[in-house]
Design an enzyme around this catalytic site. Structure first.
Site, mmCIF file in Angstrom:
data_model
loop_
_atom_site.group_PDB
_atom_site.id
_atom_site.type_symbol
_atom_site.label_atom_id
_atom_site.label_comp_id
_atom_site.label_asym_id
_atom_site.label_seq_id
_atom_site.Cartn_x
_atom_site.Cartn_y
_atom_site.Cartn_z
ATOM 1 N N LYS A 164 44.576 50.700 39.718
ATOM 2 C CA LYS A 164 44.282 49.988 38.474
ATOM 3 C C LYS A 164 45.540 49.314 37.937
ATOM 4 O O LYS A 164 46.572 49.977 37.743
ATOM 5 C CB LYS A 164 43.701 50.957 37.430
ATOM 6 C CG LYS A 164 42.522 51.794 37.955
ATOM 7 C CD LYS A 164 41.361 50.945 38.485
ATOM 8 C CE LYS A 164 40.293 51.797 39.131
ATOM 9 N NZ LYS A 164 39.224 51.002 39.754
ATOM 10 N N ASP A 192 42.657 46.496 41.093
ATOM 11 C CA ASP A 192 41.560 46.290 40.136
ATOM 12 C C ASP A 192 42.134 46.018 38.750
ATOM 13 O O ASP A 192 42.784 46.877 38.156
ATOM 14 C CB ASP A 192 40.677 47.550 40.117
ATOM 15 C CG ASP A 192 39.411 47.352 39.316
ATOM 16 O OD1 ASP A 192 39.232 46.257 38.722
ATOM 17 O OD2 ASP A 192 38.584 48.290 39.268
ATOM 18 N N GLU A 217 40.266 42.694 42.176
ATOM 19 C CA GLU A 217 38.954 42.935 41.560
ATOM 20 C C GLU A 217 38.955 42.537 40.096
ATOM 21 O O GLU A 217 39.875 42.904 39.351
ATOM 22 C CB GLU A 217 38.582 44.416 41.719
ATOM 23 C CG GLU A 217 37.208 44.762 41.150
ATOM 24 C CD GLU A 217 36.689 46.107 41.649
ATOM 25 O OE1 GLU A 217 36.964 46.461 42.810
ATOM 26 O OE2 GLU A 217 36.022 46.803 40.869
ATOM 27 N N ASP A 240 33.021 42.779 39.547
ATOM 28 C CA ASP A 240 32.511 44.081 39.095
ATOM 29 C C ASP A 240 31.820 43.912 37.742
ATOM 30 O O ASP A 240 30.603 43.693 37.661
ATOM 31 C CB ASP A 240 33.692 45.076 39.032
ATOM 32 C CG ASP A 240 33.290 46.478 38.614
ATOM 33 O OD1 ASP A 240 32.112 46.702 38.295
ATOM 34 O OD2 ASP A 240 34.159 47.377 38.589
ATOM 35 N N LYS A 264 27.538 49.065 40.278
ATOM 36 C CA LYS A 264 27.605 50.346 39.559
ATOM 37 C C LYS A 264 26.209 50.714 39.044
ATOM 38 O O LYS A 264 25.539 49.902 38.395
ATOM 39 C CB LYS A 264 28.599 50.255 38.397
ATOM 40 C CG LYS A 264 30.058 50.274 38.845
ATOM 41 C CD LYS A 264 30.976 50.486 37.652
ATOM 42 C CE LYS A 264 32.387 50.843 38.082
ATOM 43 N NZ LYS A 264 33.138 49.725 38.657
HETATM 44 MG MG MG Z 1 36.325 47.780 39.008
#
Ligand code: MG
Length: 373
Positions: A164, A192, A217, A240, A264
């Site tokens: 991240k 991400d 991402e 995403d 997700k």
């Molecule tokens: Mg993500």
């Protein structure tokens, strides 16, 4: 399979570590909602929805329970395993709030499996492999701490990492270079950004590390901003948080806006919708990482069943919600992690039986008073 009772449970799941990324600051616990849908014949199916705090997506934990309180009276007396009709009914009585509908939809897939004696992955198309590779999320921290985190997970057999970014381009360029310097052959990386950059900052950052072998991402807040980045950069791009519906996905396919889609469970709204989008991705040749934003055994089992019924050539990886904590709802896990791969049990439904001790008393119960429709 007429729905007679819907019970809702609230659980607090303390995290094993404090989680931070560019859109979540210092998350220490999850506020989880577990739903039990019971039919007139006495069969119960289980679902779960667990937004990680309130800043990550347009979803928050009390919203799950409020939406279910709105939906539940309209679902009593309906057939639990007519899943398309049930989802249509939920959409008519409460548009939106897919993250809450996800828990009910998953519970009804569990019921369909229990009723038919089939594992959910068989109902979703059939199990392709014995296990699916896991992607491990690496929270934002110093480069040294993130590299140590990756090494620890690598020693447990995990080779795919979604680290991240923090949202500061200069610091993130240093972070990316340090992590990729420590990469080993066989590792796969996604940086991400969780929507943390403006398009111009994301373009600058990605152009500065163009020599490295990794994907990026969701660099920016909106779909259009991500497309702007896509057109001025060369690295593989994953979308995403801006892909909510099949219509969003079709637009991304038509625009060639992504190389991979992060699907997700709760953001999409349950297995019924997720299966449709998974199948669209397969038909369009788009690779997927199959995930959720939070949860425990039930979410782990639901997304593992979906991942195992997805052809490997289009399945990049599967997220494990139990990476954040070690609170199990059930003595028997519905899916088991071994050597960096998750495998769903070959049992009826999702294979998870939450224990009464873990759940405690329901915070809400809805029950049909008379015979079903
Ligand atoms: Mg993500």
């Amino acid at each position: 399979m007429i729905i007679k009772r819907i019970a809702v449970y609230r659980l607090i799941l303390p995290l094993d570590y404090v989680y931070t990324c560019s859109s979540i600051a210092g998350l220490a616990e999850l506020d989880d909602t577990v739903v039990a849908v019971t039919t007139e014949s006495g069969l119960t199916g289980w679902g779960e929805a667990c937004p990680p705090g309130s800043s990550y997506l347009p979803a928050f934990a009390p919203g799950v329970r409020s939406a279910i309180a709105e939906l539940a009276p309209h679902l009593l007396g309906q057939n639990a395993v007519q899943l398309q009709k049930l989802n249509d009914r939920m959409d008519r009585v409460l548009p939106g709030h897919n993250y809450a509908k996800s828990a009910i939809d998953v519970a009804c897939w569990d019921l369909l499996g229990r009723m038919s004696g089939l594992a959910v992955c068989d109902l979703l198309g059939g199990r392709y492999e014995e296990a699916a590779e896991v992607v491990r999320g690496i929270p934002t921290d110093s480069p040294e701490a993130m590299i140590a985190d990756i090494a620890r997970h690598r020693s447990q057999g995990i080779r795919t990492f979604s680290f991240k970014l923090g949202g500061d381009p200069a610091a993130d360029i240093r972070r990316i270079r340090a992590i990729m310097d420590a990469a080993e052959i066989g590792d796969a990386y996604i940086a991400d950004a969780n929507r943390g950059f403006s398009p111009s900052a994301a373009i600058r950052l990605m152009q500065a590390v163009e020599d490295l072998d990794l994907a990026f991402e969701q660099p920016c807040e909106t779909y259009e901003q991500c497309v702007t980045v896509r057109r001025q950069t060369r690295q593989p791009l994953v979308l995403d948080e801006c892909i909510h519906t099949a219509e969003d996905l079709l637009r991304a396919v038509a625009d060639r806006a992504a190389d991979m889609i992060n699907l997700k469970l709760a953001r999409i709204g349950g297995l019924t919708r997720l299966r449709k989008m998974r199948d669209l991705c397969v038909d369009a040749g788009l690779t997927m990482t199959i995930q959720d934003a939070g949860g425990a055994d039930l979410v782990r089992s639901a997304i593992t069943h979906l991942a195992q019924s997805t052809p490997k050539r289009y399945r990049h990886s599967l997220w494990d919600p139990m990476e954040w904590h070690s609170v199990a709802l059930s003595e028997r896990a519905g899916a088991e992690l071994s050597e960096g791969r998750l495998s769903a049990l070959d049992s009826s439904g999702l294979g998870v039986e939450p224990s009464a001790d873990m759940l405690g008393a329901p915070c809400m119960t809805f029950e049909a008073q008379g015979p079903g429709e």
